[in-house]
Design an enzyme around this catalytic site. Structure first.
Site, mmCIF file in Angstrom:
data_model
loop_
_atom_site.group_PDB
_atom_site.id
_atom_site.type_symbol
_atom_site.label_atom_id
_atom_site.label_comp_id
_atom_site.label_asym_id
_atom_site.label_seq_id
_atom_site.Cartn_x
_atom_site.Cartn_y
_atom_site.Cartn_z
ATOM 1 N N ARG A 121 0.819 -1.256 -0.218
ATOM 2 C CA ARG A 121 -0.151 -0.056 0.150
ATOM 3 C C ARG A 121 0.885 1.273 0.023
ATOM 4 N NH1 ARG A 121 -4.107 0.533 4.189
ATOM 5 N NH2 ARG A 121 -2.460 0.035 5.763
ATOM 6 N N LYS A 186 4.398 -11.408 9.462
ATOM 7 C CA LYS A 186 3.770 -11.137 7.945
ATOM 8 C C LYS A 186 4.081 -12.289 7.120
ATOM 9 C CE LYS A 186 2.775 -7.463 4.894
ATOM 10 N NZ LYS A 186 2.635 -5.830 4.984
ATOM 11 N N ARG A 322 -1.300 -1.137 14.510
ATOM 12 C CA ARG A 322 -0.391 -1.784 15.535
ATOM 13 C C ARG A 322 -0.732 -2.108 16.796
ATOM 14 N NH1 ARG A 322 1.186 -1.587 10.915
ATOM 15 N NH2 ARG A 322 2.854 -0.370 9.992
HETATM 16 P P1 ATP Z 1 0.115 -1.983 7.341
HETATM 17 O O1 ATP Z 1 -0.004 -2.317 8.695
HETATM 18 O O2 ATP Z 1 -0.476 -0.434 7.142
HETATM 19 O O3 ATP Z 1 -0.658 -3.058 6.204
HETATM 20 P P2 ATP Z 1 2.432 -2.570 6.043
HETATM 21 O O4 ATP Z 1 3.740 -2.007 6.611
HETATM 22 O O5 ATP Z 1 2.131 -3.929 6.262
HETATM 23 O O6 ATP Z 1 1.576 -1.704 6.850
HETATM 24 P P3 ATP Z 1 1.714 -2.760 3.223
HETATM 25 O O7 ATP Z 1 1.630 -1.871 2.226
HETATM 26 O O8 ATP Z 1 0.680 -3.759 3.684
HETATM 27 O O9 ATP Z 1 2.282 -2.233 4.798
HETATM 28 O O10 ATP Z 1 2.959 -3.729 2.856
HETATM 29 C C1 ATP Z 1 4.222 -3.205 2.489
HETATM 30 C C2 ATP Z 1 5.271 -3.453 3.571
HETATM 31 O O11 ATP Z 1 5.352 -4.915 3.781
HETATM 32 C C3 ATP Z 1 6.584 -2.907 3.405
HETATM 33 O O12 ATP Z 1 6.772 -1.910 3.923
HETATM 34 C C4 ATP Z 1 7.341 -4.111 4.293
HETATM 35 O O13 ATP Z 1 7.619 -3.770 5.557
HETATM 36 C C5 ATP Z 1 6.593 -5.451 4.268
HETATM 37 N N1 ATP Z 1 7.002 -6.271 3.090
HETATM 38 C C6 ATP Z 1 7.788 -6.034 2.009
HETATM 39 N N2 ATP Z 1 7.950 -7.380 1.635
HETATM 40 C C7 ATP Z 1 7.581 -8.220 2.441
HETATM 41 C C8 ATP Z 1 7.462 -9.634 2.224
HETATM 42 N N3 ATP Z 1 7.919 -10.329 1.526
HETATM 43 N N4 ATP Z 1 7.038 -10.303 3.154
HETATM 44 C C9 ATP Z 1 6.699 -9.610 4.512
HETATM 45 N N5 ATP Z 1 6.600 -8.210 4.710
HETATM 46 C C10 ATP Z 1 7.087 -7.759 3.562
#
Ligand code: ATP
Length: 325
Positions: A121, A186, A322
């Site tokens: 995002r 994640k 968070r």
């Molecule tokens: P939110 O909690 O707002 O969804 P987010 O940090 O999870 O925030 P997203 O836009 O959903 O943001 O996903 C992008 C983020 O995911 C990146 O900024 C990084 O921190 C994380 N990311 C990038 N690649 C991967 C991966 N392969 N596996 C897990 N996380 C990743």
């Protein structure tokens, strides 16, 4: 990585040695081109051994994405999809959004072994390594307008969780609005992009990035706790059958969503939400934040929070959840 990298890697999938000469002959290029194509793949998370007199070998065998294998795993339902398997693209969502503008139909799928600009995002990066991830996008058209599609990313999370559970992965949970977690880390991300008039029919491009096996150099580029399927469930993962299972679950969920909207997924989503009943902090687009206890999701997919005795709803693509400190 260059345009011969994936074709050369496909010839090495089994983990046996192949001479540079043979690879060069099969690809119709010089041995120098093969050497170039297979060098410096460490950053992409792949180890290729080169041994004088024997040739090249992958440190670990990789089952590369293969259109026929995905179609055969889809079985009779393959007719629901129009699948393109690419070696590399900028971002499967970017490409599919462009195709959406040219009238691509529901069920169009683009999956790529590598993305040069994988996105989350708000332009955040999505990282993946060669052979260790699934990065794909599915296009789905809805008769309803975009307003109806709020909550779609939550429903997609439910669909992915259902599919992973059916594959034997336990302990998968969701994080509002668009993350799939395992053990609090994640495992997959979802990126939904829409095209439409406010009232007319709409089209959703549903992007999914799922970690199958995160190599160290890839993991080190991710700035939050991340995990992969190899850590979450036993055994080796065949990405072709996994992709088929995810697509079937997504198509089914999209049909369900068209009939019920997010409301039909609400209870299930709440039961799968890692933060249900927990105290969280929401980071807001203006830089501020608000703390409260998660009550659940509204019929539109907004997060419902109890904040100081009152219930407040938060619905925005720019809010991040968070755990409260
Ligand atoms: P939110 O909690 O707002 O969804 P987010 O940090 O999870 O925030 P997203 O836009 O959903 O943001 O996903 C992008 C983020 O995911 C990146 O900024 C990084 O921190 C994380 N990311 C990038 N690649 C991967 C991966 N392969 N596996 C897990 N996380 C990743």
């Amino acid at each position: 990585m260059n345009r011969y990298t994936l074709p050369a890697l496909r010839l090495l999938s089994g983990g046996e040695f192949r001479s540079g000469e043979e690879i060069a002959r099969r690809l119709g290029v010089t041995r120098a081109s093969v050497s170039n194509a297979l060098k410096d793949l460490g950053e992409a998370g792949l180890k290729v051994f080169k041994v004088r007199g024997r040739g090249y070998r992958l440190a670990e065998p990789v089952a590369w994405l293969d259109r026929d294998q995905v179609l055969s795993a889809l079985g009779p339902k393959a007719r629901l999809f129009d699948l393109a398997v690419l070696d590399e693209t900028e971002s499967t969502n970017t490409l599919l959004m462009a195709e959406a503008g040219h009238g691509a139909a529901s069920g169009r799928v683009i999956v790529a072994e590598a993305q040069t600009h994988g996105r989350g995002r708000l332009g955040r990066p999505w990282h993946s390594g060669l052979g260790g991830a699934l990065t794909f996008s599915l296009l789905w058209r809805f008769d309803q307008g975009v307003g109806f599609l709020s909550g779609l990313s939550l429903a997609v999370g439910v669909a992915l969780t259902r599919a992973l559970e059916a594959q034997g992965v336990t302990g998968v949970a969701l994080k509002w609005p668009n993350d799939v977690l395992h053990d609090g880390k994640k495992l997959a991300g979802i990126l939904i992009e829409l095209q439409a008039d406010m009232l007319g029919p709409s089209v959703a491009v549903i992007g999914v990035g799922l970690n199958v096996k995160l190599a160290k150099p890839v993991r080190s580029r991710i700035d939050q706790a991340a995990t992969d399927l190899s850590s979450a469930g036993a055994g080796r993962w065949d990405r072709n059958t996994l992709l088929a299972a995810l697509l079937l679950a997504l198509a089914e969920a999209m049909q369900e969503f068209a009939a019920t909207g997010f409301n039909g997924f609400r209870k299930e989503w709440e039961s799968r939400h890692a933060y249900q009943g927990k105290r969280v902090r929401l980071e807001l687009p203006d830089g501020g934040s608000v703390e409260g206890v998660v009550k659940g999701a509204s019929a539109e997919g907004a997060l419902v929070l109890a904040v100081g005795g009152a219930e407040r709803k938060f619905l925005s693509g720019e809010i991040s959840l968070r755990a409260a400190r």
